[in-house]
Design a protein around this motif. Structure first.
Motif, PDB file in Angstrom:
ATOM      1  N   ALA A  98       0.831  -1.218   0.000  1.00 42.60           N
ATOM      2  CA  ALA A  98       0.000   0.000   0.000  1.00 42.60           C
ATOM      3  C   ALA A  98       0.860   1.261   0.000  1.00 42.60           C
ATOM      4  N   ILE A  99       2.150   1.095   0.275  1.00 43.71           N
ATOM      5  CA  ILE A  99       3.082   2.235   0.220  1.00 43.71           C
ATOM      6  C   ILE A  99       3.081   2.856  -1.178  1.00 43.71           C
ATOM      7  N   LEU A 100       2.608   2.105  -2.162  1.00 40.68           N
ATOM      8  CA  LEU A 100       2.510   2.635  -3.530  1.00 40.68           C
ATOM      9  C   LEU A 100       1.673   3.922  -3.524  1.00 40.68           C
ATOM     10  N   GLU A 101       0.651   3.968  -2.669  1.00 47.74           N
ATOM     11  CA  GLU A 101      -0.115   5.209  -2.483  1.00 47.74           C
ATOM     12  C   GLU A 101       0.410   6.011  -1.294  1.00 47.74           C
ATOM     13  N   GLY A 102       0.907   5.308  -0.279  1.00 47.33           N
ATOM     14  CA  GLY A 102       1.261   5.979   0.994  1.00 47.33           C
ATOM     15  C   GLY A 102       2.495   6.847   0.909  1.00 47.33           C
ATOM     16  N   SER A 103       3.345   6.641  -0.091  1.00 49.00           N
ATOM     17  CA  SER A 103       4.555   7.477  -0.207  1.00 49.00           C
ATOM     18  C   SER A 103       4.800   7.854  -1.659  1.00 49.00           C
ATOM     19  N   LYS A 104       4.734   9.153  -1.911  1.00 51.80           N
ATOM     20  CA  LYS A 104       4.984   9.644  -3.280  1.00 51.80           C
ATOM     21  C   LYS A 104       6.451   9.437  -3.642  1.00 51.80           C
ATOM     22  N   GLY A 121       3.266  11.872   2.007  1.00 52.74           N
ATOM     23  CA  GLY A 121       2.298  10.917   2.570  1.00 52.74           C
ATOM     24  C   GLY A 121       0.860  11.233   2.230  1.00 52.74           C
ATOM     25  N   LEU A 122      -0.058  10.499   2.868  1.00 54.09           N
ATOM     26  CA  LEU A 122      -1.490  10.715   2.636  1.00 54.09           C
ATOM     27  C   LEU A 122      -1.904  12.054   3.233  1.00 54.09           C
ATOM     28  N   ALA A 123      -2.708  12.812   2.492  1.00 54.94           N
ATOM     29  CA  ALA A 123      -3.124  14.125   2.984  1.00 54.94           C
ATOM     30  C   ALA A 123      -4.568  14.399   2.554  1.00 54.94           C
ATOM     31  N   LEU A 124      -5.421  13.384   2.702  1.00 54.26           N
ATOM     32  CA  LEU A 124      -6.843  13.515   2.334  1.00 54.26           C
ATOM     33  C   LEU A 124      -7.007  14.040   0.908  1.00 54.26           C
ATOM     34  N   GLY A 125      -6.094  13.680   0.032  1.00 54.98           N
ATOM     35  CA  GLY A 125      -6.173  14.104  -1.364  1.00 54.98           C
ATOM     36  C   GLY A 125      -5.825  15.570  -1.572  1.00 54.98           C
ATOM     37  N   LYS A 126      -5.307  16.234  -0.522  1.00 59.50           N
ATOM     38  CA  LYS A 126      -5.048  17.672  -0.653  1.00 59.50           C
ATOM     39  C   LYS A 126      -3.567  18.009  -0.725  1.00 59.50           C
ATOM     40  N   GLN A 170       4.607  25.673   3.410  1.00 58.92           N
ATOM     41  CA  GLN A 170       3.370  25.077   3.974  1.00 58.92           C
ATOM     42  C   GLN A 170       3.552  23.580   4.229  1.00 58.92           C
ATOM     43  N   ILE A 171       4.133  22.905   3.242  1.00 54.64           N
ATOM     44  CA  ILE A 171       4.238  21.435   3.351  1.00 54.64           C
ATOM     45  C   ILE A 171       5.289  21.034   4.384  1.00 54.64           C
ATOM     46  N   MET A 172       6.505  21.603   4.255  1.00 55.40           N
ATOM     47  CA  MET A 172       7.619  21.069   5.052  1.00 55.40           C
ATOM     48  C   MET A 172       7.866  21.816   6.353  1.00 55.40           C
ATOM     49  N   GLU A 173       7.538  23.105   6.412  1.00 52.28           N
ATOM     50  CA  GLU A 173       7.842  23.855   7.636  1.00 52.28           C
ATOM     51  C   GLU A 173       6.597  24.027   8.504  1.00 52.28           C
ATOM     52  N   ASP A 174       5.482  24.482   7.879  1.00 53.17           N
ATOM     53  CA  ASP A 174       4.261  24.676   8.682  1.00 53.17           C
ATOM     54  C   ASP A 174       3.538  23.355   8.909  1.00 53.17           C
ATOM     55  N   LYS A 175       3.926  22.328   8.193  1.00 48.48           N
ATOM     56  CA  LYS A 175       3.324  20.986   8.323  1.00 48.48           C
ATOM     57  C   LYS A 175       1.806  21.030   8.144  1.00 48.48           C
ATOM     58  N   LYS A 176       1.400  21.741   7.089  1.00 50.47           N
ATOM     59  CA  LYS A 176      -0.035  21.861   6.808  1.00 50.47           C
ATOM     60  C   LYS A 176      -0.690  20.482   6.666  1.00 50.47           C
ATOM     61  N   SER A 180       2.644  14.961   9.235  1.00 48.88           N
ATOM     62  CA  SER A 180       3.890  14.254   8.912  1.00 48.88           C
ATOM     63  C   SER A 180       3.950  13.832   7.449  1.00 48.88           C
ATOM     64  N   ALA A 181       2.812  13.938   6.721  1.00 49.88           N
ATOM     65  CA  ALA A 181       2.841  13.667   5.271  1.00 49.88           C
ATOM     66  C   ALA A 181       3.857  14.585   4.587  1.00 49.88           C
ATOM     67  N   GLY A 182       4.175  15.724   5.228  1.00 52.98           N
ATOM     68  CA  GLY A 182       5.102  16.683   4.636  1.00 52.98           C
ATOM     69  C   GLY A 182       6.526  16.564   5.160  1.00 52.98           C
ATOM     70  N   ASP A 183       6.861  15.448   5.799  1.00 55.15           N
ATOM     71  CA  ASP A 183       8.258  15.272   6.235  1.00 55.15           C
ATOM     72  C   ASP A 183       9.185  15.169   5.027  1.00 55.15           C
ATOM     73  N   ARG A 184       8.636  14.616   3.959  1.00 57.13           N
ATOM     74  CA  ARG A 184       9.385  14.567   2.688  1.00 57.13           C
ATOM     75  C   ARG A 184       8.465  15.107   1.603  1.00 57.13           C
ATOM     76  N   MET A 185       9.037  15.504   0.505  1.00 55.56           N
ATOM     77  CA  MET A 185       8.171  15.947  -0.596  1.00 55.56           C
ATOM     78  C   MET A 185       8.839  15.702  -1.947  1.00 55.56           C
ATOM     79  N   VAL A 186       7.990  15.769  -2.966  1.00 60.01           N
ATOM     80  CA  VAL A 186       8.451  15.605  -4.345  1.00 60.01           C
ATOM     81  C   VAL A 186       8.160  16.911  -5.086  1.00 60.01           C
ATOM     82  N   ILE A 187       9.095  17.329  -5.913  1.00 56.06           N
ATOM     83  CA  ILE A 187       8.816  18.427  -6.856  1.00 56.06           C
ATOM     84  C   ILE A 187       8.861  17.813  -8.246  1.00 56.06           C
ATOM     85  N   GLU A 188       7.760  18.002  -8.974  1.00 54.42           N
ATOM     86  CA  GLU A 188       7.564  17.249 -10.210  1.00 54.42           C
ATOM     87  C   GLU A 188       7.247  18.200 -11.361  1.00 54.42           C
TER      88      GLU A 188
END
Ligand code: GLY
Length: 440
Positions: free
Chosen positions: A112-118, A162-167, A184-190, A193-201
């Motif tokens: 399920a990590i296929l969805e759980g981690s971008k 990570g998962l973020a309710l589709g947002k 917003q994602i990495m510092e404010d943690k909007k 913990s889904a924003g502990d890592r991120m992808v720029i695409e």
């Protein structure tokens, strides 16, 4: 007597008890489809909603309360559990059920990590040459900002890992917006913990198509294609939502494109997961972009889509319980997965203000208009029972769904049925499936 009205024959094995985990329109569509199986005589749903309660016995157990769900499944001798939602799948509900010897449809946690981690899914695609947008991943916001300033082109796409309710996906038009997004994602943690890592695409253009597939660890069989409408407002304006309506099939997803995707995207993804020691059993939802350079993966989900399930399942001819069991047992190659030629359109009736702020508890009138109307369905997304009435209980309230001989007819039928129900604050898009008029 089963839910499908079939009488048990003497000597025949016992009918099945099925538990569905979830509470939205997708789970209502699943309950409706499972109820048609002549093999099933009882459905439970945890926690369910007011519409599901008309088919299944709803039990007030939260989808993340794995211990209580296991205890319930053992007490009721549940034969098969079907998990609709992403959170419990990514959280490992399948592993917990299996450790108690319970049969369950869905991927284990390590799949399920296929969805759980971008980050995981993008790295997988890169490693196995599965077409997708160029990207970089980051654990440090400063490195992400530096990348934006020196290497990114705009618009650009930011994705919380990570998962973020589709947002957790932000499309940024310029550097200023993208810098704010990283913060917003990495510092404010909007998104927590889904924003502990991120992808720029890289931003991709083209038509989007959703393809849900059944997978048994090695074989992958696609269901009918669908096209979602994620923005809240007409003309694809406003905020991203879970989906405001959709249609199936997508006329833009031609047999040639389907063949390409099976060979270059679907089967390679399933093979890659197996090779990584993470065999995937369940539904992989391929979110695709049909770009000028061919189809590419936008995202993977490890479950049925919502509202994709609402337009795909009414077209499915095969007994879904047979398919679930074949996936669990690694025998999907023995299933003849068939869909009707009819088209299907779903228009979501939401509470005005969704996806930000909206009222709840408004009485829903007119649901009885769907009774005994062949080819018209009203799947409940966010409803509850209160004082003997059915009331709104969420942002997305109902999925009004209709079949038709053509997409145009299905669309006209769905919009006709939208007027059969009413509640204070009712809001919907008027242009679901408008793009089918562009088909040449
Ligand atoms: N409709 C999009 C999703 O289910 O993620």
């Amino acid at each position: 007597m089963t839910l499908a009205g079939v009488q048990r024959k003497e000597g025949e094995a016992d009918y099945m008890k099925v538990l569905i985990v979830g509470s939205g329109g997708r789970e209502h569509a699943l309950a409706w489809k499972i109820a048609q199986s002549p093999r099933v005589d009882k459905i439970y749903c945890a926690p369910g909603n007011a519409g599901i309660a008309q088919i299944a016995e709803c039990v007030p157990i939260k989808a993340m309360d794995f211990d209580a769900l296991v205890t319930f499944a053992r007490e009721k001798a549940i034969d098969l559990t079907v998990v609709g939602m992403d959170d419990p799948l990514v959280g490992g509900i399948v592993d917990v059920f299996e450790s108690h010897g319970l049969r369950v449809f869905g991927p284990r946690k390590n799949a399920a990590i296929l969805e759980g981690s971008k980050v995981f899914s993008k790295d997988l695609m890169k490693k196995y040459h599965i077409p997708t947008a160029e990207y970089e991943s980051f654990t440090d916001p400063e490195a992400a900002l530096e990348y934006l300033r020196t290497k990114a082109s705009f618009p650009t796409v930011l994705k919380a890992d990570g998962l973020a309710l589709g947002k957790g996906v932000l499309i940024c038009q310029n550097l200023e917006e993208a810098e704010a997004g990283v913060r917003q994602i990495m510092e404010d943690k909007k998104f927590g913990s889904a924003g502990d890592r991120m992808v720029i695409e890289q931003f991709m253009t083209g038509r989007e198509v959703s393809v849900l597939t059944f997978v048994d660890g090695k074989t992958v069989k696609p269901m009918a294609s669908a096209m979602d409408h994620k923005r809240a407002g007409d003309g694809d304006t406003g905020l991203n939502t879970g989906g405001m309506g959709n249609f199936s099939p997508s006329p833009f997803y031609t047999p040639e494109i389907a063949g390409y995707c099976q060979k270059n995207i679907f089967q390679p993804t399933v093979n890659a997961m197996a090779k990584e020691g993470r065999p995937f059993k369940g539904v992989i939802f391929f979110g695709l972009m049909l770009t000028g350079d061919g189809p590419k993966v936008l995202e993977y989900n490890a479950r049925f889509g919502d509202p994709e399930a609402q337009v795909v399942l009414p077209r499915m001819k095969t007994d879904i319980v047979d398919v679930f069991e074949a996936c669990i047992d690694g025998k999907l190659d023995q299933i003849d997965l068939a869909f009707s030629d009819k088209a299907c359109v779903c228009v979501i009736l939401a509470s005005d203000g969704y996806p930000v702020k909206y009222g709840k508890g408004f009485e829903i009138r007119g649901l009885e208009n769907f009774k005994d109307k062949d080819g018209y369905y009203v799947f409940h997304s966010g409803t509850a029972q209160k004082d003997g009435k059915i009331v709104t209980n969420g942002g997305r309230v109902l999925g009004v769904t209709a079949l038709g001989s053509t997409l145009q007819e299905a669309r006209a039928n769905a919009y006709k049925a939208v007027d059969w129900v009413d509640f204070d604050n009712k809001y919907y898009r008027h242009d679901i499936a408008k793009s089918i008029d562009e088909v040449k």
